[in-house]
Scaffold this motif. Structure first.
Motif, PDB file in Angstrom:
ATOM      1  N   ARG A  51       0.828  -1.208   0.000  1.00 52.49           N
ATOM      2  CA  ARG A  51       0.000   0.000   0.000  1.00 52.49           C
ATOM      3  C   ARG A  51       0.866   1.264   0.000  1.00 52.49           C
ATOM      4  O   ARG A  51       0.519   2.265  -0.629  1.00 52.49           O
ATOM      5  N   ARG A  52       1.984   1.225   0.693  1.00 51.06           N
ATOM      6  CA  ARG A  52       2.882   2.379   0.714  1.00 51.06           C
ATOM      7  C   ARG A  52       3.488   2.615  -0.664  1.00 51.06           C
ATOM      8  O   ARG A  52       3.593   3.755  -1.125  1.00 51.06           O
ATOM      9  N   TYR A  53       3.875   1.521  -1.334  1.00 56.34           N
ATOM     10  CA  TYR A  53       4.451   1.662  -2.670  1.00 56.34           C
ATOM     11  C   TYR A  53       3.420   2.194  -3.667  1.00 56.34           C
ATOM     12  O   TYR A  53       3.747   2.957  -4.571  1.00 56.34           O
ATOM     13  N   GLU A  54       2.170   1.750  -3.486  1.00 56.67           N
ATOM     14  CA  GLU A  54       1.108   2.257  -4.365  1.00 56.67           C
ATOM     15  C   GLU A  54       0.966   3.776  -4.236  1.00 56.67           C
ATOM     16  O   GLU A  54       0.770   4.487  -5.228  1.00 56.67           O
ATOM     17  N   LYS A  55       1.066   4.281  -3.003  1.00 55.40           N
ATOM     18  CA  LYS A  55       0.931   5.718  -2.777  1.00 55.40           C
ATOM     19  C   LYS A  55       2.078   6.504  -3.407  1.00 55.40           C
ATOM     20  O   LYS A  55       1.960   7.710  -3.627  1.00 55.40           O
ATOM     21  N   MET A  56       3.208   5.820  -3.687  1.00 52.45           N
ATOM     22  CA  MET A  56       4.322   6.471  -4.368  1.00 52.45           C
ATOM     23  C   MET A  56       4.048   6.655  -5.862  1.00 52.45           C
ATOM     24  O   MET A  56       4.809   7.316  -6.559  1.00 52.45           O
TER      25      MET A  56
END
Length: 550
Positions: free
Chosen positions: A376-381
């Motif tokens: 989810r953190r990578y998606e927000k990037m």
């Protein structure tokens, strides 16, 4: 009682043949079981139900139509071998592939009078996994004896947990890869409980005898039981792969399927769409990879649906089947007459397991960022799902990526380098990302050097492969090999004029309409500059010269 045992031996005849191999300080032995040919034939016999004789074309068409009317119900029991220094209830170590029966003691051999002592690292691992799988923890739980006889179970029972497991009612979130349709899935976890492993039987090539290795007996396991929430082979394989990622991120297991550190037993049934009642459940074993799991499940679904469509659903019986990689089929291993009666009762030699909320909170606060959180953190990037799944799949790759972008590199550029050139190098050299010589800091420096125009992308690749193989620094290699990019327009213009003057024939052809020759000239100029000419400046000047009136 003695006569009862004797009659039992007559009914199921076998003889133990110990072979003692003396060593200087310890004893290495095998316990060999030879079975009578009649018994062996009976246990190895495969019962093949009669199949309707139809052509492959007709059968495939029938199956294709029938699959639309049925749904599969799939649940998985996963055994995770914990990476503790010693076994669950004794001080014996366990090392994969060590010589048979060299890591055993009276406790794990089940000798009379030997008493188990709990390895508290097992509880810590169980709490970590329970929390990571969003389970409710039982602050008060206990161990139980699971009674059954098998040749590699030395005590005649297994220490496990029955009615009060340490964790229940959890779930796992995961993302299906884009190539398999994509999408987010949530699968329930029924329970997580602690138990010990059994030994291992090593069968002879001709099947006439088996040898017992007790090294694995007593090794700590966590059994993770899923809800029957999966509907096809891809979902089941992705669920199992996510369990593997979780235990690796937590550091409680290496999760290597080829070593038996992660073992999955899959239960498959089919039912008409809209029916709430489950169909007859079939268990599949011998699944040593996620791709095998996916194929085995999809084959089993097709087999059961075809039997239903041909009116032979009564021939779907509760049994254990094996996956044969060679034939790409499941085959009968053994029939199950009904539910096993293990005669559980509380383990009298072990106290209950009592956890304090403070202890649980301490472990919860120490948990690392788990795969789902990382995705989810990578998606927000702004990374694509393909990037996200690749980077988060391996904890070490994710750590390498995180360190690279923390140093200042652009996240998308860092992901591209890791997923393309670095991944290709690791595959070719059979290395992991922790074994390459390149550091995340130097990858960030390489990306910055290309971005600010110090070197070209082409030179960047040359430097990258040297850093991966030999190490060093980006700045050091640039200075050592004089790789600084040429950005002076006047210097590049001289090179363009030189190449054009040396290729008059190609210049005439270009001006005559063969504009694809621009790539030829650009290649010659880059060759002349030893790859150091700035591509943007080069192409701008080249176009001006090519299109200039002669």
């Amino acid at each position: 009682m003695a006569s009862t045992i004797f009659r039992s031996f007559q009914t199921h005849p076998f003889v133990f043949h110990p072979t003692t191999l003396l060593r200087r300080k310890n004893v290495l032995f095998y316990c060999t079981m030879r079975s009578a040919q009649t018994t062996q034939a009976a246990t190895q016999e495969k019962v093949n139900p009669p199949q309707a004789k139809v052509s492959n074309l007709t059968q495939n068409k029938t199956l294709e139509n029938a699959l639309k009317d049925y749904e599969a119900v799939i649940g998985i029991e996963t055994h995770v071998q914990l990476s503790t220094l010693t076994k669950a209830f004794c001080s014996c170590p366990y090392n994969y592939a060590s010589q048979p029966n060299t890591s055993i003691c009276p406790i794990c051999m089940g000798l009379p009078g030997a008493l188990p002592i709990l390895n508290f690292k097992v509880i810590e691992a169980a709490v970590k996994v329970g929390l990571a799988l969003n389970c409710k923890l039982a602050l008060n739980s206990k161990f139980d004896r699971k009674q059954y006889f098998y040749a590699d179970l030395p005590k005649g029972y297994q220490i496990s947990q029955f009615d009060v497991p340490i964790a229940t009612g959890g779930y796992i979130d995961l993302d299906i890869p884009v190539e398999f349709g994509g999408g987010h899935r949530k699968f329930g976890v029924t329970r997580v409980h602690m138990e010990e492993d059994a030994g291992k039987l090593m069968h002879s090539d001709d099947g006439s005898y088996s040898q017992v290795d007790l090294n694995r007996a007593g090794v700590p396991l966590l059994e993770i039981v899923s809800e029957p929430d999966m509907r096809n082979g891809i979902e089941a394989a992705e669920y199992a792969a996510e369990i593997q990622r979780v235990v690796r991120y937590l550091g409680v297991s290496n999760g290597n399927m080829q070593e038996g550190s992660l073992r999955c037993d899959v239960n498959v049934s089919v039912r008409p769409i809209g029916q709430s009642q489950f169909g007859t459940k079939v268990e599949i074993k011998n699944l040593n990879s996620f791709s095998n799991m996916s194929r085995a499940i999809d084959y089993e679904i097709s087999r059961q649906v075809l039997l239903h469509s041909q009116g032979q659903d009564k021939e779907i019986v509760q049994e254990t089947r094996l996956w044969e990689e060679g034939t790409q089929k499941t085959v009968t291993m053994r029939k199950k007459e009904g539910l096993s009666d293990y005669r559980y009762f509380p383990e009298p030699d072990l106290p209950g397991v009592f956890l304090t909320q403070e202890y649980v909170d301490g472990i919860h606060n120490s948990l690392p960022e788990l795969p789902e959180m990382k995705r989810r953190r990578y998606e927000k990037m702004g990374l694509s799902m393909q990037d996200v799944l690749f980077l988060a799949n391996d904890m070490n790759v994710a750590e390498f990526f995180d360190t690279t972008i923390t140093t200042g590199a652009d996240s998308k550029l860092a992901a591209n380098w890791i997923m393309s050139d670095i991944a290709a190098f690791m595959k070719n050299e059979e290395l992991t990302i922790t074994e390459v010589k390149l550091s995340p800091q130097e990858l960030a420096e390489l990306i910055a050097s290309i971005k600010d125009g110090t070197i070209s992308g082409k030179i960047g690749k040359q430097i990258l492969f040297e850093l991966l193989a030999k190490g060093g620094t980006v700045k050091g290699l640039i200075e050592e090999k004089d790789l600084v990019q040429i950005v002076d327009p006047a210097e590049i213009e001289k090179m363009v004029e030189k190449v054009l003057s040396e290729n008059p024939k190609q210049l005439d052809q270009y001006r005559g309409g063969k504009t694809k020759l621009q790539g030829y000239f650009a290649g010659q100029i880059m060759k002349l500059s030893k790859g150091k000419a700035n591509p943007g400046i080069l192409n701008k000047i080249l176009l001006e010269k090519l299109n200039a009136k002669s």
